[in-house]
Write a protein that holds these residues in place. Structure first.
Motif: not given
Length: 106
Positions: A82-84, A80, A92
């Motif tokens: 992208r969500d942190t 996950a 990234r």
């Protein structure tokens, strides 16, 4: 899956196994020459192994990632990512490229 059910490329096709390993070493050397940190390389390797579902590679690259300084927290949330906010811009970008290349349609 039992040990007998597993596919071992090194045993079934040693020349292909040697070629894959030679290619991997070349890519690793190119990443090092380009100044890409080992931690970023191993984050990519772990994520690709997750996407490919390869337990052998996951075990190998998680250990290498930890040795390269990737934190346990980063490894825990990698699916996950992208969500942190635990990953910097370089990490990234590398993960975007890795996922895109790994998930290309047949």
């Amino acid at each position: 899956m039992t040990e007998q059910d597993r596919f071992f490329l090194d045993k079934s096709d040693p020349s292909s196994w040697r070629a894959v390993n030679a290619f991997s070493r070349k890519v690793g050397a190119a990443a090092e020459d380009a100044g890409i940190p080992a931690s970023v390389v191993e984050l990519v390797n772990v994520r690709v192994s997750q996407l490919n579902g390869c337990a052998f590679c996951l075990d190998l690259h998680v250990r290498k990632a930890e040795a390269a300084g990737v934190t346990a927290q980063q490894l825990a949330v990698l699916p996950a990512w992208r969500d942190t906010a635990l990953f910097d811009a370089v990490e990234r970008a590398a993960l975007i490229i890795a996922e895109t290349a790994t998930l290309l349609p047949d």
